[in-house]
Design a protein around this motif. Sequence first.
Motif, mmCIF file in Angstrom:
data_model
loop_
_atom_site.group_PDB
_atom_site.id
_atom_site.type_symbol
_atom_site.label_atom_id
_atom_site.label_comp_id
_atom_site.label_asym_id
_atom_site.label_seq_id
_atom_site.Cartn_x
_atom_site.Cartn_y
_atom_site.Cartn_z
ATOM 1 N N TRP B 234 0.864 -1.211 0.267
ATOM 2 C CA TRP B 234 -0.145 0.135 -0.010
ATOM 3 C C TRP B 234 0.828 1.226 0.265
ATOM 4 O O TRP B 234 0.323 2.348 0.510
ATOM 5 C CB TRP B 234 -1.066 -0.019 1.187
ATOM 6 N N ARG B 260 -1.903 3.882 4.296
ATOM 7 C CA ARG B 260 -2.366 4.043 5.839
ATOM 8 C C ARG B 260 -2.309 5.652 6.412
ATOM 9 O O ARG B 260 -2.918 6.054 7.237
ATOM 10 C CB ARG B 260 -1.691 3.053 6.632
ATOM 11 N N ILE B 263 -5.056 8.167 5.060
ATOM 12 C CA ILE B 263 -6.407 7.825 5.411
ATOM 13 C C ILE B 263 -6.570 8.680 6.962
ATOM 14 O O ILE B 263 -7.702 8.660 7.326
ATOM 15 C CB ILE B 263 -6.900 6.559 5.232
ATOM 16 N N GLU B 264 -5.445 8.994 7.297
ATOM 17 C CA GLU B 264 -5.436 9.877 8.612
ATOM 18 C C GLU B 264 -5.793 11.210 8.389
ATOM 19 O O GLU B 264 -5.891 12.088 9.251
ATOM 20 C CB GLU B 264 -4.339 9.672 9.519
ATOM 21 N N GLU B 270 -14.988 10.203 9.172
ATOM 22 C CA GLU B 270 -14.811 8.915 9.829
ATOM 23 C C GLU B 270 -15.432 7.631 9.163
ATOM 24 O O GLU B 270 -14.808 6.737 9.163
ATOM 25 C CB GLU B 270 -15.571 9.234 11.279
ATOM 26 N N ARG B 273 -13.004 6.551 6.391
ATOM 27 C CA ARG B 273 -11.711 6.140 7.120
ATOM 28 C C ARG B 273 -11.852 4.775 7.482
ATOM 29 O O ARG B 273 -11.298 3.777 7.142
ATOM 30 C CB ARG B 273 -11.439 6.970 8.241
ATOM 31 N N ARG B 274 -13.101 4.438 8.053
ATOM 32 C CA ARG B 274 -13.500 3.171 8.091
ATOM 33 C C ARG B 274 -13.387 2.507 6.983
ATOM 34 O O ARG B 274 -13.187 1.336 6.955
ATOM 35 C CB ARG B 274 -14.850 3.089 9.004
ATOM 36 N N ARG B 277 -10.249 1.871 5.652
ATOM 37 C CA ARG B 277 -9.262 0.979 6.463
ATOM 38 C C ARG B 277 -9.645 -0.585 6.108
ATOM 39 O O ARG B 277 -8.874 -1.428 6.280
ATOM 40 C CB ARG B 277 -9.417 1.354 7.851
ATOM 41 N N SER B 278 -10.845 -0.847 6.062
ATOM 42 C CA SER B 278 -11.524 -2.187 5.772
ATOM 43 C C SER B 278 -11.024 -2.482 4.498
ATOM 44 O O SER B 278 -10.676 -3.862 4.227
ATOM 45 C CB SER B 278 -12.800 -2.265 6.002
ATOM 46 N N ILE B 280 -8.217 -1.694 2.992
ATOM 47 C CA ILE B 280 -6.765 -2.162 3.314
ATOM 48 C C ILE B 280 -6.472 -3.434 4.104
ATOM 49 O O ILE B 280 -5.635 -4.472 3.554
ATOM 50 C CB ILE B 280 -6.001 -0.926 3.953
ATOM 51 N N GLU B 281 -7.347 -3.463 5.077
ATOM 52 C CA GLU B 281 -7.062 -4.763 5.765
ATOM 53 C C GLU B 281 -7.524 -6.083 5.294
ATOM 54 O O GLU B 281 -6.927 -6.925 5.480
ATOM 55 C CB GLU B 281 -7.647 -4.420 7.145
#
Lengths: 122, 563
Positions: B234, B260, B263-264, B270, B273-274, B277-278, B280-281
């Motif tokens: 990433w 990562r 996205i901050e 928010e 971001r969630r 994040r999901s 990426i994860e």
Amino acid sequence: MSIPALIIEDDEDLADIFAEALRGIGYEVEHAADGQKAKERLLNGAPPHLILLDMHLPHISGGELLTTIIKKDERFAKTLVIITTADARMGEAYGDQVDFVMIKPISFVQLRDLTARLRPKE
Amino acid sequence: MKQFFDSLLNVPVPDPDDARRRRLLNILLLGNIAAALVGLLAIVISNLATNQLANLETAVLLGSTFISALGCYGIYQINRRISGRWAALLYLLLLTLVFTFTDTPDQLSNGRSLFLFTLPIAISSLILLPEASFLFAFISGGIVSGLALSIGQAANVFAIIGFFMLALVSWLSARSLESALRELRTINANLDQVVTQRTQALAESLARERIEAGRNQVILNSIADGVIVFDKDWNATMVNPAIRGILELSPEVIINRNFRELIEHPRLSESGRRLLRSMIEHDTQPLSFRIEWGDKTLSVSAGQVYEIYENGEANIGTVAVFRDFTREAEVERLKSAFVAIVSHELRTPLNAILGYAEMFREAVYGPMNEKQVNMANRIITNTQRLLGLINDLLDQAQMEAGKLTIKMEPVKPSELLENLHGLLDKTASDKNLSLTSEMDDTLPETLMGDSARLGQILVNLVNNAVKFTEQGGVRVRLFCVPAVQQWGIEVSDTGPGIPHSELPYIFETFRQVEGAATRTHGGFGLGLAIVKELVNLMRGEIKVTSDSNTGTTFTVTLPLVVP
């Protein structure tokens, strides 16, 4: 004997139909056509046996009338409250504070049969 | 230094063998000249010490040394300018001549100086020709024999035989050396050719790659959407200029940074971001969603890039495309708001029509004859159809706006069926159709689900089945497959079936099977689209099988969650 009922509904036709349904089974019906008038009636008149409360009203919303007057005032402790709304989510939100939730469109027969069951036994 | 020696020694000729021989000859000549000069110096110094400079013998020695040095220089010049062959021949003859006078004839023909003659023989094969060793063996043999005869001795036959043996050995070794060198040159030439070819191929492929990369970059640069290419960890490896307009961040800020970190960024909502994040994860498959970035709505589409190997594939990164969706999102929001308002405004008068018609039917204002009641009923039925349609439209608008949500609460399947019968028994019996239902024993008494939405799925499916069936009936079955943690709804009818060509499209909005059915049954065909969407929201699946003889069966499969 006649039993007092208050219909709070801004649509004249619906109020008329609801009133007819209630009258048919022996209620004596009063009508408040907006939130302001309903508030005055609730604060000044005698508590009715049944309130049919529309949630979507001009001036003061049904939700406000419910939480700030009907549920606050001891005089309405024995009053049956039925809310009417077209919005199912609104019905869910207030569901536990009232006796019944009726989702619009409300059928004449449906309302008549429900209120007939709720009418106190003579 | 080396360059100086090389310029001194090398003779620039095309034939590599000739060049090699001439260089070798030059080394010998220069060596001889150097030795002669050193010798001269040594003689002068030693004779100065003993004061014998005027001595005739010394003078001869000095003169001959000087002359041989001069001869060597002359040969050197010939070697450089005229011919290697002649120079070599002259040198070898000079060498032989000098050797002939270096010692007494006795020592030369039969004694300590005999070995001197082996030198021209060995050298000749290297600097003149491999075969030349025989010539000098012959010359040396002749000189040695002549010297022996001149002092009355017999010719040294063994020495002559030795000379020829040496010539043979020199010839052979020089020949094999030359052939080895030739081979080496051939190999070198081939190698050079291969290297040249490879270099050219490499240059071509590099150029191709550069063109390809340039073309990709041009394409990337001309895309109006923002594109970021991430490697498998990433890190942003490629960014196009359009990203500046969309994220309001310069490409230099993004490139080489990890997603990562990106996205901050405070501009990201928010919920966005969630979602990112999901993404990426979980390394999920191609996906598309919307995020709020500052006051913009962006649609994000991400696709993973795989490299295919012989035995599988490997994820080498992700391409993420960011599109400004603000306008579209606003239009969508306005549209759903519009639909919601219009629907509400339509519903109220329809509710009034319904109420008054019911009052007629119920004879609230006095007795009605049969025709009047019938007419009231028709008003009621048509109003209910309109109301149903408006409900569908509202649901559809909510789904499109992503507002339709599923809540999980304990649901009793038996109650779902009770409600269904309460709502639709009369509709079915009005058409003389049976409506039956059953439940698998394995189905839990209570399970988790959205009772209102489950009811909606059941009612829509059964309503549809009743609508299209003229004879027989509709059968509802709630089934359970505990082994795979699934339960479901099956609705079968004995209707006319759906043509196979239409099956793929029946879940589309505003689609009804073409033909007579449309006119008979009316409606916009939103029901099945809503059912499909609801089932998707519940992470379930809906399937349909149909046959013109036996009717249609809809099967909804849902994940089984028990409270």
